[in-house]
Scaffold this active site. Structure first.
Site, short mmCIF file in Angstrom:
data_model
loop_
_atom_site.label_atom_id
_atom_site.label_comp_id
_atom_site.label_asym_id
_atom_site.label_seq_id
_atom_site.Cartn_x
_atom_site.Cartn_y
_atom_site.Cartn_z
N LYS A 1 -40.45 -2.53 75.33
CA LYS A 1 -40.34 -1.84 74.11
C LYS A 1 -39.10 -0.70 74.21
O LYS A 1 -38.44 -0.46 73.01
CB LYS A 1 -41.55 -0.61 73.94
CG LYS A 1 -42.71 -1.73 73.54
CD LYS A 1 -43.85 -0.81 73.00
CE LYS A 1 -45.11 -1.63 72.77
NZ LYS A 1 -46.31 -0.73 72.37
N LYS B 1 -44.50 -13.97 72.39
CA LYS B 1 -45.82 -13.50 71.74
C LYS B 1 -45.76 -13.25 70.12
O LYS B 1 -44.72 -12.59 69.72
CB LYS B 1 -46.53 -12.70 72.50
CG LYS B 1 -46.62 -11.50 72.07
CD LYS B 1 -47.38 -10.47 72.96
CE LYS B 1 -46.66 -9.09 72.47
NZ LYS B 1 -47.25 -7.93 73.27
N LYS C 1 -46.51 -7.73 65.86
CA LYS C 1 -46.39 -6.76 64.63
C LYS C 1 -44.65 -6.33 64.60
O LYS C 1 -44.44 -6.14 63.35
CB LYS C 1 -47.20 -5.71 64.72
CG LYS C 1 -48.45 -5.85 64.70
CD LYS C 1 -49.28 -4.36 64.58
CE LYS C 1 -50.79 -4.57 65.68
NZ LYS C 1 -51.12 -3.54 66.01
#
Ligand code: TYM
Length: 335
Positions: free
Chosen positions: A113, A198, A201
């Site tokens: 992230k 994966k 969102k």
């Protein structure tokens, strides 16, 4: 017999997709009658990435409504909002002070992230797993049903609990060590546009995921355009064909068929034959969830009462654990 306790949560960032459903919420629903369950909407986690203050509250309600729509049953489970219980933030601070910095710097999700968020990396993003540990440890949870990507955070939660118990209450440990519950099928649903990543969102392309509230047309369009390969005959077990494995797994889980049944049914199919089948199965699986969601969202008063009850039940447990942790750390009791 006293039931074991389950705790889990989802962030109110963006739409819930098939990965969230198959990796987490479906398993909460299937196991709920065996356990005493607490499901929270983790809105404090949601601000570790840049967020829109004007939609946070509404998104939080939407996720709670989706929990109910997916089949969370209040006979067995409580639903609450993380930020409504201040013990989550307070325990996070206390645990921060016993968590070595390098444990957090080693977290795979933080590293990923941090790259994605570039200049927007705040301290909360690094601290995200300690807040998650606090969520779990406050409720003395035995089991935590999550997708594969959360396994490392669960290991960290156990490490933090162990360290706390060892340093401050060796004779009579305060914190219970939780175990992850990760199902073999659906624990890692992959992107529709790249079978090696994966479903997420935060992927900028909405074509990469099927959201639980997508219309039949959107679902059809996304499956029609999703990435496949040019090999005829479909199989789960060829590591060179990640898209085939992912799409067959989706079909298997959403249709309720076994792996053997799906392998036999699809072995001679081409994508042109398989895609309409997957489309119809997905639309049918999501229809009852979408209908129930609308009904819950139309009755805001009911949803608020569910969250109020959940908060009361959760707070009663959280406050006891927090008091025990503070006592073990040597805090004075306020007069
Ligand atoms: P979040 O909102 O990112 O994900 C919610 C749940 O969905 C699972 N998941 C997936 N499963 C399979 N395939 C995918 N592609 C996929 N993407 C997401 C996640 O594993 C998760 O179970 N950090 C948590 C939220 C959290 C939490 C907690 C969970 C905060 N506190 C305490 C359990 C207990 C998270 O990943 O949220």
């Amino acid at each position: 017999m006293v039931k074991q306790r389950v705790l889990s949560g989802v962030q109110p960032t963006g739409n819930l997709h098939l990965g969230n459903y198959l990796g987490a919420i479906r398993n909460w629903v299937e196991g709920q009658s065996q356990y005493e369950n607490f499901f929270c909407v983790v809105d404090l986690h949601a601000i570790t990435a840049p967020h829109d203050a004007s939609t946070l509250a509404e998104n939080t309600y939407k996720i709670a409504a989706l929990y109910l729509a997916c089949g969370i049953d209040l006979q067995y489970s409580s639903i609450f909002v993380q930020s409504h219980i201040s013990a989550h933030s307070e325990l996070t601070w206390l645990l921060n002070c016993i968590t070595p910095l390098n444990w957090l710097e080693d977290m795979i999700q933080f590293k990923e992230k941090a790259v994605k968020q570039g200049e927007n990396v705040n301290t909360g993003l690094l601290d995200y797993p300690v807040l998650m540990a606090a969520d779990i440890l406050l409720y003395q949870a035995d089991k935590v049903p999550v997708g594969e990507d959360q396994k490392q955070h669960l290991e960290l939660t156990r490490d933090i609990a162990n360290r706390f118990n060892y340093q401050f209450c060796r004779e009579k440990p305060v914190l219970k060590l939780p175990e992850p519950l990760i199902r073999a099928e659906g624990a890692r649903v992959m992107s529709l546009t790249d079978g090696t990543r994966k479903m997420s969102k935060s992927d900028p392309s909405d074509m990469s995921r099927i959201n639980l509230l997508d219309t039949p047309d959107q679902i059809q369009n996304k499956i029609k355009r999703c990435k496949t390969d040019s090999v005829r005959g479909l199989t789960f077990d060829d590591s060179e064909r990640p898209e085939a494995r992912n799409l067959l797994t989706l079909y298997m889980v959403l249709s309720g068929k076994t792996k053997e049944e799906v392998a036999a049914e699809c072995q001679d199919m081409g994508w042109g034959q398989f895609k309409p089948l997957l489309t119809e199965t997905t639309i049918n699986a999501l229809k009852p969830i979408q209908e129930k969601y609308q009904a819950v969202m139309d009755d805001k008063g009911y949803l608020e009462s569910v969250l109020r009850d959940g908060r009361q039940k959760a707070e009663a447990i959280a406050s006891i654990t927090l008091a025990q942790v503070k006592a073990a750390l040597g805090y004075s009791v306020p007069l």
